[in-house]
Write an enzyme that holds these catalytic residues in place. Structure first.
Site, mmCIF file in Angstrom:
data_model
loop_
_atom_site.group_PDB
_atom_site.id
_atom_site.type_symbol
_atom_site.label_atom_id
_atom_site.label_comp_id
_atom_site.label_asym_id
_atom_site.label_seq_id
_atom_site.Cartn_x
_atom_site.Cartn_y
_atom_site.Cartn_z
ATOM 1 N N ARG A 44 28.345 -104.141 9.121
ATOM 2 C CA ARG A 44 27.279 -104.878 9.813
ATOM 3 C C ARG A 44 27.802 -106.165 10.447
ATOM 4 O O ARG A 44 27.262 -106.608 11.459
ATOM 5 C CB ARG A 44 26.150 -105.200 8.849
ATOM 6 C CG ARG A 44 25.350 -103.961 8.514
ATOM 7 C CD ARG A 44 24.190 -104.288 7.630
ATOM 8 N NE ARG A 44 23.300 -103.162 7.527
ATOM 9 C CZ ARG A 44 22.494 -102.935 6.516
ATOM 10 N NH1 ARG A 44 22.456 -103.756 5.489
ATOM 11 N NH2 ARG A 44 21.701 -101.881 6.510
ATOM 12 N N LYS B 296 13.122 -85.553 -0.062
ATOM 13 C CA LYS B 296 11.668 -85.401 -0.110
ATOM 14 C C LYS B 296 11.023 -85.086 1.226
ATOM 15 O O LYS B 296 11.297 -85.755 2.224
ATOM 16 C CB LYS B 296 11.064 -86.711 -0.612
ATOM 17 C CG LYS B 296 11.341 -86.979 -2.071
ATOM 18 C CD LYS B 296 10.605 -88.232 -2.438
ATOM 19 C CE LYS B 296 10.594 -88.487 -3.913
ATOM 20 N NZ LYS B 296 9.980 -89.789 -4.186
ATOM 21 N N GLY C 84 20.444 -93.413 6.320
ATOM 22 C CA GLY C 84 21.469 -93.754 5.328
ATOM 23 C C GLY C 84 22.390 -92.631 4.903
ATOM 24 O O GLY C 84 23.604 -92.704 5.105
ATOM 25 N N GLY D 99 16.097 -97.519 8.138
ATOM 26 C CA GLY D 99 14.622 -97.515 8.183
ATOM 27 C C GLY D 99 14.088 -97.687 9.594
ATOM 28 O O GLY D 99 13.108 -97.045 9.993
HETATM 29 P P1 AMP Z 1 17.053 -88.826 1.548
HETATM 30 O O1 AMP Z 1 17.335 -90.262 1.135
HETATM 31 O O2 AMP Z 1 15.642 -88.405 1.393
HETATM 32 O O3 AMP Z 1 17.664 -88.494 2.885
HETATM 33 O O4 AMP Z 1 17.786 -87.949 0.457
HETATM 34 C C1 AMP Z 1 19.171 -87.971 0.271
HETATM 35 C C2 AMP Z 1 19.462 -87.457 -1.101
HETATM 36 O O5 AMP Z 1 18.942 -86.145 -1.230
HETATM 37 C C3 AMP Z 1 20.937 -87.371 -1.396
HETATM 38 O O6 AMP Z 1 21.255 -88.288 -2.428
HETATM 39 C C4 AMP Z 1 21.148 -85.945 -1.847
HETATM 40 O O7 AMP Z 1 21.953 -85.845 -2.989
HETATM 41 C C5 AMP Z 1 19.751 -85.480 -2.182
HETATM 42 N N1 AMP Z 1 19.602 -84.032 -2.041
HETATM 43 C C6 AMP Z 1 19.948 -83.274 -0.995
HETATM 44 N N2 AMP Z 1 19.721 -81.977 -1.250
HETATM 45 C C7 AMP Z 1 19.226 -81.893 -2.492
HETATM 46 C C8 AMP Z 1 18.803 -80.820 -3.316
HETATM 47 N N3 AMP Z 1 18.858 -79.563 -2.884
HETATM 48 N N4 AMP Z 1 18.325 -81.119 -4.545
HETATM 49 C C9 AMP Z 1 18.276 -82.396 -4.964
HETATM 50 N N5 AMP Z 1 18.653 -83.454 -4.234
HETATM 51 C C10 AMP Z 1 19.136 -83.213 -3.003
#
Ligand code: AMP
Length: 404
Positions: free
Chosen positions: A34, A205, A361, A384
């Site tokens: 950054r 999620k 991220g 974000g």
């Molecule tokens: P996000 O911050 O929502 O983009 O989520 C990223 C996180 O999702 C990472 O730390 C991944 O390890 C986790 N992730 C990706 N695929 C899976 C999965 N199939 N089951 C559990 N966690 C996951």
């Protein structure tokens, strides 16, 4: 609205909002991306014969000190950044211990062409996050020209990121080079894209990505859904997903999204198979399975080989690619293959002429992990903020400059 590139800063004082919210442990700076990203903007002002007052936030001092009384303001100081920046710039960086004191005002007033002053953490004052107008007005006195180069906080209507702009006339407020490149890249993908346009959305999620997917239904040709969020879609369609991640309260929403996509003629692609594990751990036993037939006691932690082939084909045929979120638990070696293969497919498509933007991220962490950051068209620094941009929201930090 003036553009930064065309503005001559000779004998002017540029008040630049930067994002120096970098990791600092015991006074030592960790990843300084950054800071290095802000250098071209700072150097341009100095090279023109102007001087620079820099302002940034760091962490959440007020909230964290309330929770942990052993913390003091010194734990949130930007002083180590001043020292690091001086080394990078090869110019002394003065430091004002308080962003709003008489001393800070005097130091800013005394700055000569070629000189740089960094103000202490803006978030020592609650007025910053509240978007307090009087606080913004006090800050505005430090410069002749306001430059916003903090894309990472552009989605916040804070005093220094948005409110302050009203105290500068139209030709004396502008985006810095970093912010401008982020806006151009995001705009290229959302509004000036060449079709086919594939959006690759992954991560944990569905609930975090629902707004993005809805907005992309208006823009994209194809949407690839991977990562943990895919299993909510399989369960919603009566698939068996074992212990895979699932948001049971989002099943209807997932079905609704599939219906909306069909009505709009957008193809949603889910991973046909998965790498499955008997526990969420680096040393888990693994196997593979169709994603909607995962046996009880097992969970999908990466996309499978068929899904990789399926997704690579779509990516290879696309002319615009947006990627947000990993395809699996790429932090663990056993479950990184899908994310790595997709990163390489995005790099290959880019080499063949597609425009690709990686934002958010964890997908940024993934392209860095696989050393592919320089093989895609643009890697966004604003997690974000970039997400909100792709959700179709107006970002206050952009609007404050563009709309006046
Ligand atoms: P996000 O911050 O929502 O983009 O989520 C990223 C996180 O999702 C990472 O730390 C991944 O390890 C986790 N992730 C990706 N695929 C899976 C999965 N199939 N089951 C559990 N966690 C996951």
């Amino acid at each position: 609205m003036s553009t930064f590139q065309n503005h001559n800063f000779k004998n002017e004082k540029a008040l630049i909002r930067v994002d120096f919210n970098v990791p600092i442990k015991k006074g030592v700076i960790g990843d300084d991306t950054r800071i290095t990203s802000a250098l071209p903007t700072i150097k341009k002002v100095l090279d023109d014969g102007g001087c620079v007052v820099l302002m940034s936030h760091w962490g959440r001092p007020i909230k964290d000190m309330e929770k942990k009384p052993e913390l003091t303001k010194a734990d949130f100081s930007l002083k180590p950044v001043a020292e690091h920046l001086a080394k990078l710039l090869g110019v002394e960086v003065q430091f004002a211990d308080d962003c709003i004191s008489d001393d800070a005002a005097a130091s800013a007033a005394a700055l000569q062409p070629g000189q740089v002053l960094l103000l202490e953490n803006l978030r020592y004052y609650k007025e910053e996050e509240k978007g307090d107008v009087a606080f913004a007005e006090k800050l505005s006195k430090y410069g002749d020209v306001y430059v916003n180069d903090a894309f990472g906080t552009a989605h916040r209507a804070h005093a220094s990121t948005a409110i302050i702009a009203q105290f500068f006339p139209g030709d004396k407020k502008m985006f810095g080079l970093l912010m401008e490149s982020e806006i151009i890249a995001a705009d290229q993908v959302l509004n000036n894209n060449t079709k086919p346009f594939v959006a690759i959305v992954g991560g944990a999620k569905v609930s975090d990505k629902i707004l993005i997917i809805e907005n992309l239904l208006e823009k994209a040709t194809d949407i690839i859904i991977g990562g943990g969020m895919a299993y909510t879609f399989f369960k919603a369609q009566s698939g068996h997903i074992g212990n895979s991640l699932c948001e049971d309260d989002r099943l209807d929403m997932a079905l609704d999204l599939l219906k909306k996509a069909e009505a709009k003629g957008v193809c949603i692609h889910l991973p046909s198979d998965s790498i499955i594990a008997d526990k969420f751990a680096a040393d888990a036993n693994t196997s593979s399975s169709l994603s909607n037939e995962i046996p009880a006691g097992w969970m999908g932690l990466d996309i499978g080989l068929m899904a990789v082939a399926q997704f690579k084909k779509i990516i290879g045929e696309s002319k615009t690619i947006l990627w947000n979120g990993p395809m699996g638990v790429f932090e663990m070696d056993k479950f990184q293959h899908g994310t790595k293969a997709i990163a390489m497919a995005v790099a290959d498509a880019t080499a063949a002429g597609a425009y690709s933007l990686v934002g958010g991220g964890d997908s940024v962490a993934a392209v860095n992990k696989f050393h592919l950051a320089d093989k895609v068209s643009y890697v966004s620094t604003g997690g974000g903020a970039m997400l909100e941009y792709f959700e179709g929201k107006e970002l206050p930090g952009i609007a404050a400059i563009q709309n006046s």
